[in-house]
Enzyme design. Sequence first.
Site, PDB file in Angstrom:
ATOM      1  N   LYS A  97       3.177  61.630  34.633  1.00  0.00           N
ATOM      2  CA  LYS A  97       3.877  62.604  33.781  1.00  0.00           C
ATOM      3  C   LYS A  97       5.369  62.283  33.719  1.00  0.00           C
ATOM      4  O   LYS A  97       5.873  61.472  34.510  1.00  0.00           O
ATOM      5  CB  LYS A  97       3.640  64.005  34.346  1.00  0.00           C
ATOM      6  CG  LYS A  97       4.106  64.192  35.789  1.00  0.00           C
ATOM      7  CD  LYS A  97       3.511  65.448  36.417  1.00  0.00           C
ATOM      8  CE  LYS A  97       3.970  65.604  37.857  1.00  0.00           C
ATOM      9  NZ  LYS A  97       3.265  66.683  38.554  1.00  0.00           N
ATOM     10  N   TYR A 125      38.927  64.285  38.721  1.00  0.00           N
ATOM     11  CA  TYR A 125      39.105  65.682  38.300  1.00  0.00           C
ATOM     12  C   TYR A 125      39.366  66.588  39.503  1.00  0.00           C
ATOM     13  O   TYR A 125      38.701  66.470  40.543  1.00  0.00           O
ATOM     14  CB  TYR A 125      37.845  66.173  37.590  1.00  0.00           C
ATOM     15  CG  TYR A 125      37.718  65.655  36.172  1.00  0.00           C
ATOM     16  CD1 TYR A 125      38.706  65.921  35.215  1.00  0.00           C
ATOM     17  CD2 TYR A 125      36.605  64.935  35.778  1.00  0.00           C
ATOM     18  CE1 TYR A 125      38.583  65.459  33.917  1.00  0.00           C
ATOM     19  CE2 TYR A 125      36.466  64.475  34.488  1.00  0.00           C
ATOM     20  CZ  TYR A 125      37.460  64.737  33.549  1.00  0.00           C
ATOM     21  OH  TYR A 125      37.331  64.286  32.270  1.00  0.00           O
ATOM     22  N   ARG A 182       0.602  78.872  41.063  1.00  0.00           N
ATOM     23  CA  ARG A 182       1.393  78.351  39.938  1.00  0.00           C
ATOM     24  C   ARG A 182       0.492  78.292  38.717  1.00  0.00           C
ATOM     25  O   ARG A 182       0.673  79.021  37.766  1.00  0.00           O
ATOM     26  CB  ARG A 182       1.939  76.970  40.324  1.00  0.00           C
ATOM     27  CG  ARG A 182       2.956  76.410  39.372  1.00  0.00           C
ATOM     28  CD  ARG A 182       3.506  75.081  39.846  1.00  0.00           C
ATOM     29  NE  ARG A 182       2.512  74.010  39.863  1.00  0.00           N
ATOM     30  CZ  ARG A 182       2.808  72.726  40.101  1.00  0.00           C
ATOM     31  NH1 ARG A 182       4.055  72.363  40.367  1.00  0.00           N
ATOM     32  NH2 ARG A 182       1.864  71.808  40.093  1.00  0.00           N
ATOM     33  N   MET A 242      31.363  62.785  33.885  1.00  0.00           N
ATOM     34  CA  MET A 242      30.194  62.624  33.021  1.00  0.00           C
ATOM     35  C   MET A 242      29.737  61.160  32.974  1.00  0.00           C
ATOM     36  O   MET A 242      28.539  60.863  32.996  1.00  0.00           O
ATOM     37  CB  MET A 242      30.517  63.110  31.602  1.00  0.00           C
ATOM     38  CG  MET A 242      29.313  63.121  30.686  1.00  0.00           C
ATOM     39  SD  MET A 242      29.731  63.562  28.991  1.00  0.00           S
ATOM     40  CE  MET A 242      30.230  65.266  29.182  1.00  0.00           C
TER      41      MET A 242
END
Length: 372
Positions: free
Chosen positions: A43, A265, A143, A313
């Site tokens: 998957k 940053y 689930r 990023m």
Amino acid sequence: MNPASYGPTHATTLLTIDLDAIADNFLKLKKIAAPAGISAVVKANGYGLGIAPVARTLHGAGCRTFFVAHLDEGICLRKILPYGDTEIGVLNGLMPGAEEVYEEHTLLPTLNDLGQVEQWNAYCARKNNMLPASIHFDTGMTRLGLPCYEAEMLFSDPSRRAAFKTRFAMSHMACADMPRHPQNTEQRERFRIVADRMKDATAMLSASSATFLGSDWHFDMIRPGVALFGVAPNAERPNPMRSVVTLTSKILQLQHVDADTGVGYGAAYRTGRPTRLATVAVGYADGYLRCLGNRAKAYMGRHEVPVVGRISMDLVTIDVTDVPEEDILEHIDLIGPRHTVDDLAAEAGTIGYEILTLLGHRYARHYIGGVQ
Ligand SMILES: *Cc1c(COP(=O)(O)O)cnc(C)c1O
């Protein structure tokens, strides 16, 4: 060996996927499971590694039963594996009206509640065709799957599934990565009752982790995913799987900065000494999680080097001050034999599954061996 590269042409980061290692891991799991059989879960684009090369390689290694999560993944995989000898199961359940799509693409729905059992049974009765399906029983995962009382209703009324072929009776373990967790034996015993009542079906319970709990958990067939791709099946023992993924990035800029310089940053790292910094083109947009800032390790050759400052990023800065001049290289290994997917996951406070499935699409992808 016939390596091939995919993805962006000018990328400075190279993701290498060792398909031969995937095939070896499949054969290893197959041996552990025997005499039980083995299927493969592919998957989420083959756990992020590319559904086509992953599935073709597993097919080449002898895998004939595959599972995906979504119907669309099943349709995609059926085009990759058009072979009549291959069955493809879709785990997430039979949505209303999807019956024909399953039939058209020769896919195996997983029936997750009595309503879905009824829906498939009615469709097969109408078509007068005993099409196969899996029935998923909830033994403690809470689930998906038939809860206990629905399972009892199914057992007591075989006509509910008389018009179709129950190919697999399955369940899924919740705590198998913790070998001593008491729920492991509870779920196994609950599933034993299911398997006894569903003797016409192939019984499967174990994904990667439960495969290593012992043969009592194997039933007729195992259903591993992540271990095929080199992630450790549990944290308590050394990883028996061959590692599959390496991630290497070319340095964009090397610079010397003074002590007490803010990096990145928020100036979230301040150099404590004159420092040599390397910047590479990997960021959170590539699945290199932002929480790895000031936490992750990487390697320059054999030297461990820390990620410093926040993850941007598109960029990461790494402190290479302690690498001797003669050992300075042009690239840094973010994932490799010295620093595995599991190591990086631990630094991010997550699991190898998440690191793999988030691997970005801006890397050049290089496949080794296998069937591409
Ligand atoms: C994802 C999944 C698997 C494979 O699990 P791994 O831990 O990756 O081996 C097996 N069965 C079900 C139902 C799943 O959702």
